[in-house]
Design a protein around this motif. Structure first.
Motif, PDB file in Angstrom:
ATOM      1  N   VAL A 197       0.870  -1.176   0.000  1.00 41.32           N
ATOM      2  CA  VAL A 197       0.000   0.000   0.000  1.00 41.32           C
ATOM      3  C   VAL A 197       0.906   1.224   0.000  1.00 41.32           C
ATOM      4  N   PRO A 198       0.863   2.047  -1.057  1.00 34.43           N
ATOM      5  CA  PRO A 198       1.791   3.170  -1.123  1.00 34.43           C
ATOM      6  C   PRO A 198       1.522   4.215  -0.050  1.00 34.43           C
ATOM      7  N   LYS A 199       2.596   4.745   0.537  1.00 33.40           N
ATOM      8  CA  LYS A 199       2.497   5.855   1.482  1.00 33.40           C
ATOM      9  C   LYS A 199       2.204   7.141   0.700  1.00 33.40           C
ATOM     10  N   PRO A 200       1.888   8.241   1.384  1.00 32.18           N
ATOM     11  CA  PRO A 200       1.532   9.477   0.678  1.00 32.18           C
ATOM     12  C   PRO A 200       2.567   9.942  -0.346  1.00 32.18           C
ATOM     13  N   ASP A 201       3.848   9.638  -0.113  1.00 24.91           N
ATOM     14  CA  ASP A 201       4.895  10.097  -1.039  1.00 24.91           C
ATOM     15  C   ASP A 201       5.414   8.980  -1.934  1.00 24.91           C
ATOM     16  N   GLU A 202       4.627   7.916  -2.104  1.00 21.11           N
ATOM     17  CA  GLU A 202       5.085   6.759  -2.877  1.00 21.11           C
ATOM     18  C   GLU A 202       4.187   6.460  -4.073  1.00 21.11           C
ATOM     19  N   LEU A 203       4.784   5.729  -5.032  1.00 21.70           N
ATOM     20  CA  LEU A 203       4.060   5.198  -6.184  1.00 21.70           C
ATOM     21  C   LEU A 203       3.939   3.691  -6.010  1.00 21.70           C
ATOM     22  N   LEU A 204       2.812   3.130  -6.385  1.00 22.85           N
ATOM     23  CA  LEU A 204       2.726   1.680  -6.484  1.00 22.85           C
ATOM     24  C   LEU A 204       3.007   1.321  -7.936  1.00 22.85           C
ATOM     25  N   VAL A 205       4.070   0.553  -8.150  1.00 20.28           N
ATOM     26  CA  VAL A 205       4.522   0.235  -9.498  1.00 20.28           C
ATOM     27  C   VAL A 205       4.283  -1.237  -9.795  1.00 20.28           C
ATOM     28  N   GLU A 206       3.598  -1.495 -10.905  1.00 20.44           N
ATOM     29  CA  GLU A 206       3.482  -2.850 -11.424  1.00 20.44           C
ATOM     30  C   GLU A 206       4.800  -3.181 -12.123  1.00 20.44           C
ATOM     31  N   VAL A 207       5.504  -4.187 -11.602  1.00 20.83           N
ATOM     32  CA  VAL A 207       6.852  -4.480 -12.081  1.00 20.83           C
ATOM     33  C   VAL A 207       6.791  -5.227 -13.410  1.00 20.83           C
ATOM     34  N   HIS A 208       7.442  -4.663 -14.416  1.00 23.35           N
ATOM     35  CA  HIS A 208       7.555  -5.338 -15.713  1.00 23.35           C
ATOM     36  C   HIS A 208       8.907  -6.036 -15.857  1.00 23.35           C
ATOM     37  N   ALA A 209       9.944  -5.483 -15.247  1.00 22.61           N
ATOM     38  CA  ALA A 209      11.272  -6.103 -15.303  1.00 22.61           C
ATOM     39  C   ALA A 209      12.087  -5.631 -14.107  1.00 22.61           C
ATOM     40  N   ALA A 210      13.007  -6.490 -13.671  1.00 23.88           N
ATOM     41  CA  ALA A 210      13.880  -6.173 -12.545  1.00 23.88           C
ATOM     42  C   ALA A 210      15.313  -6.537 -12.906  1.00 23.88           C
ATOM     43  N   GLY A 211      16.205  -5.565 -12.837  1.00 26.07           N
ATOM     44  CA  GLY A 211      17.611  -5.823 -13.091  1.00 26.07           C
ATOM     45  C   GLY A 211      18.281  -6.395 -11.858  1.00 26.07           C
ATOM     46  N   LEU A 212      19.221  -7.310 -12.061  1.00 25.81           N
ATOM     47  CA  LEU A 212      19.949  -7.926 -10.954  1.00 25.81           C
ATOM     48  C   LEU A 212      21.333  -7.309 -10.812  1.00 25.81           C
ATOM     49  N   ASN A 213      21.832  -7.320  -9.581  1.00 24.48           N
ATOM     50  CA  ASN A 213      23.151  -6.793  -9.272  1.00 24.48           C
ATOM     51  C   ASN A 213      23.844  -7.727  -8.283  1.00 24.48           C
ATOM     52  N   PRO A 214      25.177  -7.788  -8.290  1.00 28.23           N
ATOM     53  CA  PRO A 214      25.884  -8.679  -7.360  1.00 28.23           C
ATOM     54  C   PRO A 214      25.471  -8.496  -5.899  1.00 28.23           C
ATOM     55  N   ILE A 215      25.124  -7.276  -5.509  1.00 25.23           N
ATOM     56  CA  ILE A 215      24.723  -7.029  -4.127  1.00 25.23           C
ATOM     57  C   ILE A 215      23.483  -7.838  -3.747  1.00 25.23           C
ATOM     58  N   ASP A 216      22.644  -8.192  -4.738  1.00 25.57           N
ATOM     59  CA  ASP A 216      21.446  -8.982  -4.440  1.00 25.57           C
ATOM     60  C   ASP A 216      21.820 -10.334  -3.844  1.00 25.57           C
ATOM     61  N   ASN A 217      22.868 -10.940  -4.371  1.00 25.49           N
ATOM     62  CA  ASN A 217      23.356 -12.202  -3.806  1.00 25.49           C
ATOM     63  C   ASN A 217      24.102 -11.971  -2.498  1.00 25.49           C
ATOM     64  N   MET A 218      24.872 -10.894  -2.419  1.00 22.85           N
ATOM     65  CA  MET A 218      25.675 -10.636  -1.231  1.00 22.85           C
ATOM     66  C   MET A 218      24.810 -10.362  -0.003  1.00 22.85           C
ATOM     67  N   LEU A 219      23.684  -9.670  -0.194  1.00 22.55           N
ATOM     68  CA  LEU A 219      22.811  -9.366   0.943  1.00 22.55           C
ATOM     69  C   LEU A 219      22.319 -10.637   1.620  1.00 22.55           C
ATOM     70  N   MET A 220      22.050 -11.680   0.837  1.00 27.32           N
ATOM     71  CA  MET A 220      21.528 -12.918   1.410  1.00 27.32           C
ATOM     72  C   MET A 220      22.550 -13.633   2.276  1.00 27.32           C
ATOM     73  N   THR A 221      23.826 -13.400   2.041  1.00 27.41           N
ATOM     74  CA  THR A 221      24.866 -14.049   2.844  1.00 27.41           C
ATOM     75  C   THR A 221      24.978 -13.440   4.233  1.00 27.41           C
ATOM     76  N   GLY A 222      24.456 -12.219   4.387  1.00 22.65           N
ATOM     77  CA  GLY A 222      24.605 -11.515   5.651  1.00 22.65           C
ATOM     78  C   GLY A 222      25.832 -10.634   5.712  1.00 22.65           C
ATOM     79  N   ALA A 223      26.584 -10.543   4.598  1.00 17.39           N
ATOM     80  CA  ALA A 223      27.819  -9.765   4.585  1.00 17.39           C
ATOM     81  C   ALA A 223      27.584  -8.291   4.908  1.00 17.39           C
ATOM     82  N   PHE A 224      26.411  -7.771   4.534  1.00 18.79           N
ATOM     83  CA  PHE A 224      26.111  -6.360   4.772  1.00 18.79           C
ATOM     84  C   PHE A 224      25.064  -6.173   5.877  1.00 18.79           C
ATOM     85  N   LYS A 225      24.841  -7.205   6.667  1.00 21.85           N
ATOM     86  CA  LYS A 225      23.837  -7.141   7.718  1.00 21.85           C
ATOM     87  C   LYS A 225      24.038  -5.964   8.677  1.00 21.85           C
ATOM     88  N   PRO A 226      25.294  -5.625   9.060  1.00 19.01           N
ATOM     89  CA  PRO A 226      25.464  -4.479   9.966  1.00 19.01           C
ATOM     90  C   PRO A 226      25.152  -3.134   9.312  1.00 19.01           C
TER      91      PRO A 226
END
Length: 333
Positions: free
Chosen positions: A24-53
């Motif tokens: 549910v979008p907040k007053p300053d947000e858009l609700l976007v229907e996702v057509h495509a999502a680009g991937l980045n190495p950080i997407d895999n790194m976040l799951m490892t917990g490397a950037f948890k702090p």
């Protein structure tokens, strides 16, 4: 709605498709229907917990930072967009993900999708585009006539950063494998070092700047190719105390990051060059400027492979191999 989520940090993050409530979008947000999502190495790194702090996520967390899609709803304070508008954005570090049917996007980080790009092409841009922009223009202050070294020129960030550096009027050196030499020259690289044949530190001299894109010894070896007064902006670490301060991290983490960067800072100091770690932040204004360059044809997206949403986990595994030439994108619609 369907979303690709992970349940926990570590080697077995519980990655898989789940049903999540439509945002549910907040007053300053858009609700976007996702057509495509680009991937980045950080997407895999976040799951490892490397950037948890550093990066705070509520678990289970939806994967993905880059999005291109269509606005379906706007908050009461949104003024720049309306339902039906095509947009692209990065939502990195905002505790939400883009590998989902819908994502809530703050108006401040969204930009109109370049008219000459389809959704897959647009989704490949936000994080690499903003990273290159913030590193080369803001942190380094790259100017026409200067020389910049951008290692790993055929990767996701390299393919975009080379092009942006040329737009800024700089001379660019890069490294790549034999099969990609002509490819990175086609992106604008002026000097290409085939790392299978030569060591870049034996070839390059008197550079003004280095964009750190490769972990390990490459950052330290880069110090030797710089002129006194040169600058290194690293995207891969080591993290430093200055970064900890800007993130408002506690004293212990400031000390830890200071120790992590002690060696590179010592080497840089001896050479009379500056080192800093850069963490990209979403910015719709900058993304709009990048979009204008894309529309003019001065920049172009480079895509290696496109996966359907049902194969999003395969897309992340493919990206993790480190062999992609350009970006990996997941198509949802």
């Amino acid at each position: 709605m369907k979303a690709l989520t992970f349940q926990r940090y570590g080697k077995s993050p519980g990655l898989g498709m789940t049903e999540r409530p439509r945002p549910v979008p907040k007053p300053d947000e858009l609700l976007v229907e996702v057509h495509a999502a680009g991937l980045n190495p950080i997407d895999n790194m976040l799951m490892t917990g490397a950037f948890k702090p550093v990066v705070k996520l509520g678990l289970p967390a939806t994967v993905g930072s880059d999005v291109a899609g269509v606005v379906v709803e706007v908050g009461s304070r949104v003024t720049r967009f309306k339902p039906g508008d095509a947009v692209f954005a990065s939502v990195f570090d905002l505790d939400r993900g883009t590998l989902a049917d819908y994502v809530a996007v703050p108006e401040a980080v969204a930009a109109p999708k370049p008219a000459n790009l389809d959704f897959v092409q647009a989704a490949s841009v936000p994080m690499v585009g903003l990273t290159a922009w913030q590193a080369l223009k803001e942190r380094i202050g790259l100017r026409a006539g200067q020389k910049v070294f951008i290692p790993a020129g055929s990767g996701g960030i390299g393919t975009f950063a080379i092009q942006l550096a040329k737009v800024l009027g700089a001379s660019v050196a890069t490294t790549t494998s034999t099969r990609n030499v002509d490819f990175v020259r086609g992106l604008g690289a002026d000097e290409v070092v085939d790392y299978k044949q030569q060591q870049f530190q034996d070839v390059l001299r008197d550079y003004d700047a280095v964009l750190g894109t490769v972990k390990g010894e490459v950052i330290e070896q880069s110090v030797g190719i710089l002129k006194p007064g040169g600058r290194i902006a690293s995207l891969v670490g080591p993290l430093d105390a200055a970064f900890a301060r800007t993130r408002g991290l506690n004293v212990l983490l400031r000390i830890v990051f200071g120790l992590m960067s002690r060696k590179i800072l010592r080497l840089a100091g001896k050479r009379g060059v500056a080192y800093s770690f850069l963490f990209v932040h979403p910015d719709g204004g900058q993304l709009a400027e990048i979009g204008a360059l894309l529309e003019s044809g001065r920049l172009r997206p480079v895509i290696d492979k496109v996966f359907p949403f049902e194969q999003a986990t395969d897309a992340l595994a493919y990206l993790a191999q480190g062999r992609a030439r350009g970006k990996v994108v997941v198509r949802l619609r």
